[in-house]
Design a protein around this motif. Structure first.
Motif, PDB file in Angstrom:
ATOM      1  N   VAL A 119       0.851  -1.195   0.000  1.00  0.00           N
ATOM      2  CA  VAL A 119       0.000   0.000   0.000  1.00  0.00           C
ATOM      3  C   VAL A 119       0.886   1.243   0.000  1.00  0.00           C
ATOM      4  N   ILE A 120       0.558   2.165  -0.901  1.00  0.00           N
ATOM      5  CA  ILE A 120       1.206   3.474  -0.995  1.00  0.00           C
ATOM      6  C   ILE A 120       0.119   4.520  -0.781  1.00  0.00           C
ATOM      7  N   THR A 121       0.390   5.529   0.042  1.00  0.00           N
ATOM      8  CA  THR A 121      -0.644   6.531   0.255  1.00  0.00           C
ATOM      9  C   THR A 121      -0.077   7.928   0.457  1.00  0.00           C
ATOM     10  N   SER A 122      -0.861   8.916   0.023  1.00  0.00           N
ATOM     11  CA  SER A 122      -0.609  10.327   0.342  1.00  0.00           C
ATOM     12  C   SER A 122      -1.674  10.846   1.302  1.00  0.00           C
ATOM     13  N   ASN A 123      -2.531   9.949   1.776  1.00  0.00           N
ATOM     14  CA  ASN A 123      -3.710  10.275   2.569  1.00  0.00           C
ATOM     15  C   ASN A 123      -3.318  10.293   4.052  1.00  0.00           C
ATOM     16  N   LYS A 124      -3.430  11.455   4.692  1.00  0.00           N
ATOM     17  CA  LYS A 124      -2.882  11.634   6.039  1.00  0.00           C
ATOM     18  C   LYS A 124      -3.713  11.043   7.181  1.00  0.00           C
ATOM     19  N   PRO A 125      -5.038  11.209   7.219  1.00  0.00           N
ATOM     20  CA  PRO A 125      -5.793  10.733   8.396  1.00  0.00           C
ATOM     21  C   PRO A 125      -5.606   9.256   8.740  1.00  0.00           C
ATOM     22  N   PRO A 126      -5.519   8.327   7.768  1.00  0.00           N
ATOM     23  CA  PRO A 126      -5.308   6.939   8.181  1.00  0.00           C
ATOM     24  C   PRO A 126      -4.088   6.764   9.077  1.00  0.00           C
ATOM     25  N   LEU A 127      -3.001   7.464   8.760  1.00  0.00           N
ATOM     26  CA  LEU A 127      -1.780   7.352   9.551  1.00  0.00           C
ATOM     27  C   LEU A 127      -1.858   8.163  10.841  1.00  0.00           C
ATOM     28  N   ALA A 128      -2.524   9.306  10.773  1.00  0.00           N
ATOM     29  CA  ALA A 128      -2.619  10.161  11.959  1.00  0.00           C
ATOM     30  C   ALA A 128      -3.470   9.528  13.051  1.00  0.00           C
ATOM     31  N   PHE A 129      -4.332   8.585  12.695  1.00  0.00           N
ATOM     32  CA  PHE A 129      -5.193   7.940  13.686  1.00  0.00           C
ATOM     33  C   PHE A 129      -4.931   6.440  13.856  1.00  0.00           C
ATOM     34  N   HIS A 130      -4.294   5.796  12.865  1.00  0.00           N
ATOM     35  CA  HIS A 130      -4.173   4.331  12.904  1.00  0.00           C
ATOM     36  C   HIS A 130      -2.774   3.840  12.530  1.00  0.00           C
ATOM     37  N   TYR A 131      -1.753   4.650  12.779  1.00  0.00           N
ATOM     38  CA  TYR A 131      -0.395   4.313  12.358  1.00  0.00           C
ATOM     39  C   TYR A 131       0.047   2.945  12.889  1.00  0.00           C
ATOM     40  N   ALA A 132      -0.103   2.727  14.174  1.00  0.00           N
ATOM     41  CA  ALA A 132       0.412   1.496  14.786  1.00  0.00           C
ATOM     42  C   ALA A 132      -0.244   0.265  14.179  1.00  0.00           C
ATOM     43  N   GLU A 133      -1.554   0.305  14.038  1.00  0.00           N
ATOM     44  CA  GLU A 133      -2.286  -0.843  13.498  1.00  0.00           C
ATOM     45  C   GLU A 133      -1.866  -1.147  12.062  1.00  0.00           C
ATOM     46  N   LEU A 134      -1.728  -0.112  11.260  1.00  0.00           N
ATOM     47  CA  LEU A 134      -1.392  -0.294   9.844  1.00  0.00           C
ATOM     48  C   LEU A 134       0.044  -0.798   9.661  1.00  0.00           C
ATOM     49  N   THR A 135       0.979  -0.176  10.348  1.00  0.00           N
ATOM     50  CA  THR A 135       2.371  -0.584  10.155  1.00  0.00           C
ATOM     51  C   THR A 135       2.641  -1.969  10.742  1.00  0.00           C
ATOM     52  N   LYS A 136       1.970  -2.317  11.827  1.00  0.00           N
ATOM     53  CA  LYS A 136       2.136  -3.663  12.390  1.00  0.00           C
ATOM     54  C   LYS A 136       1.585  -4.722  11.450  1.00  0.00           C
ATOM     55  N   GLU A 137       0.447  -4.427  10.817  1.00  0.00           N
ATOM     56  CA  GLU A 137      -0.127  -5.373   9.866  1.00  0.00           C
ATOM     57  C   GLU A 137       0.798  -5.559   8.665  1.00  0.00           C
ATOM     58  N   ALA A 138       1.387  -4.453   8.191  1.00  0.00           N
ATOM     59  CA  ALA A 138       2.326  -4.553   7.069  1.00  0.00           C
ATOM     60  C   ALA A 138       3.535  -5.405   7.445  1.00  0.00           C
ATOM     61  N   GLU A 139       4.048  -5.223   8.664  1.00  0.00           N
ATOM     62  CA  GLU A 139       5.183  -6.034   9.122  1.00  0.00           C
ATOM     63  C   GLU A 139       4.778  -7.507   9.237  1.00  0.00           C
ATOM     64  N   ARG A 140       3.603  -7.742   9.764  1.00  0.00           N
ATOM     65  CA  ARG A 140       3.126  -9.121   9.933  1.00  0.00           C
ATOM     66  C   ARG A 140       3.017  -9.834   8.589  1.00  0.00           C
ATOM     67  N   ARG A 141       2.559  -9.106   7.568  1.00  0.00           N
ATOM     68  CA  ARG A 141       2.372  -9.711   6.242  1.00  0.00           C
ATOM     69  C   ARG A 141       3.629  -9.599   5.376  1.00  0.00           C
ATOM     70  N   ASP A 142       4.640  -8.884   5.881  1.00  0.00           N
ATOM     71  CA  ASP A 142       5.882  -8.654   5.139  1.00  0.00           C
ATOM     72  C   ASP A 142       5.610  -8.024   3.776  1.00  0.00           C
ATOM     73  N   VAL A 143       4.791  -6.966   3.790  1.00  0.00           N
ATOM     74  CA  VAL A 143       4.512  -6.201   2.573  1.00  0.00           C
ATOM     75  C   VAL A 143       4.773  -4.722   2.852  1.00  0.00           C
ATOM     76  N   PRO A 144       5.129  -3.946   1.830  1.00  0.00           N
ATOM     77  CA  PRO A 144       5.442  -2.527   2.055  1.00  0.00           C
ATOM     78  C   PRO A 144       4.202  -1.687   2.336  1.00  0.00           C
TER      79      PRO A 144
END
Length: 333
Positions: A119-144
């Protein structure tokens, strides 16, 4: 040659700018990186155009310019009424690109990550409110999961913090992250009141029709939140102290100039604390930027003070950040 299938969500100004870069620099990307990009779907508010063999971007841009919406393309392509969540599950793509303003996009970012898609994004609110959940899921799935264009457009402050300063402990970041407020404050310095400066910014397309996100400090607050998440640890926008420029008076601006200073909306990011507020900045400071620029002064234990400065807005500039992340994700995949 590695072929990378892209699914693009958002076909407004930024989405079109990204598409033009992919179209015009395709040969460059093939020769330099050995990757061939194939856009298999494009979504705007009217629907989703999906073609597994790849969409003709030149034609897509013509349709969007002439008709204003992709759903007008029914003679050549079928237009689907997928929700974003359905689209990321149904469409076979390697990388999902979000250049929308969808505040709830974190839900379909998660869905894409769980499908094993980058996932690539320029959209700020997802990260401003859900950074930990999103980045942990990416690490778990080993995807960027990459988001350079969320802060300072294409000026690579996120990449610097995530990929380069790995041996340094960041101590503090001071930054000017919103070009609209800088323009308004600059115009107030030459005698305009706040309302007139705002109207001028809107007339020039620098400020949105609804400028509240900029003038109330929300946009800068989102960006400062993301910087804290990357440099220190996850926080959410709800933990940030934000005061915008709506109450700054011409007298305050003039008094600052008389002292050899200028007023700017400054984000200060330290461990566990993020503030955004108007501050007096010395004219010789790197934070005394012009209206099109952003700047960040990053202080670390080893390097000392590092200045990164560049365009903080603009279509080509934002496309630069998005496309850079597409290439990073593609090389990793």
């Amino acid at each position: 040659m590695k072929e990378i299938k892209l699914s693009l969500f958002g076909f407004g100004n930024v989405g079109k700018a990204v598409s033009r870069v992919l179209l015009e620099k395709g040969v460059f990307f093939r020769e330099k990186y050995g990757v061939e990009f194939k856009v298999v779907s494009i979504a705007d508010t009217s629907g989703v155009v999906w073609l597994p063999e790849g969409i003709d971007l030149r034609e897509a841009l013509i349709i969007r310019e002439n008709f204003g919406k992709l759903s007008a393309w029914t003679n050549d392509y079928e237009v689907y009424n997928f929700t974003p969540d359905e689209a990321v599950r149904e469409i076979d793509a390697d990388v999902v690109i979000d250049v929308t303003n969808d505040r709830n996009a974190w839900r379909w970012h998660l869905a894409a990550l769980r499908e094993g898609k980058g996932v690539i994004t320029s959209n700020k609110p997802p990260l401003a409110f859900h950074y930990a959940e999103l980045t942990k899921e990416a690490e778990r799935r080993d995807v960027p999961y990459l988001f350079e264009a969320t802060v300072m457009a294409g000026t690579p402050v996120i990449g610097l913090l995530r990929e380069n300063l790995l041996g340094d402990a960041v101590e503090r970041i001071d930054a000017v992250l919103n070009a609209t407020t800088t323009f308004i404050l600059s115009r107030m310095e030459v005698g305009l009141n706040f309302e007139d400066a705002l109207r001028e910014a809107q007339a020039l397309g620098i400020a949105e029709r609804d400028p509240s996100g900029d003038i109330l400090g929300i946009d800068a607050g989102y960006k400062a939140t993301i910087l804290h998440c990357v440099a220190f640890s996850p926080v959410t926008f709800d933990e940030v102290r934000v005061r915008g420029i709506a109450e700054v008076t011409p007298d305050e601006v003039r008094r600052a100039r008389a002292k050899g200073k200028t007023v700017r909306l400054v984000a200060t990011v330290e461990r566990g604390e993020v503030t955004v507020e108007p501050k007096e900045v010395p004219l010789e400071s790197p934070l005394a930027v012009g209206s099109h620029e952003n700047a960040a002064v990053i202080k670390t234990d080893l390097l000392g003070e590092l200045l990164i400065k560049g365009a903080g807005a603009g279509l080509k500039e934002t496309a630069s950040g998005v496309v850079s992340d597409i290439i990073k994700a593609s090389l990793r995949l």
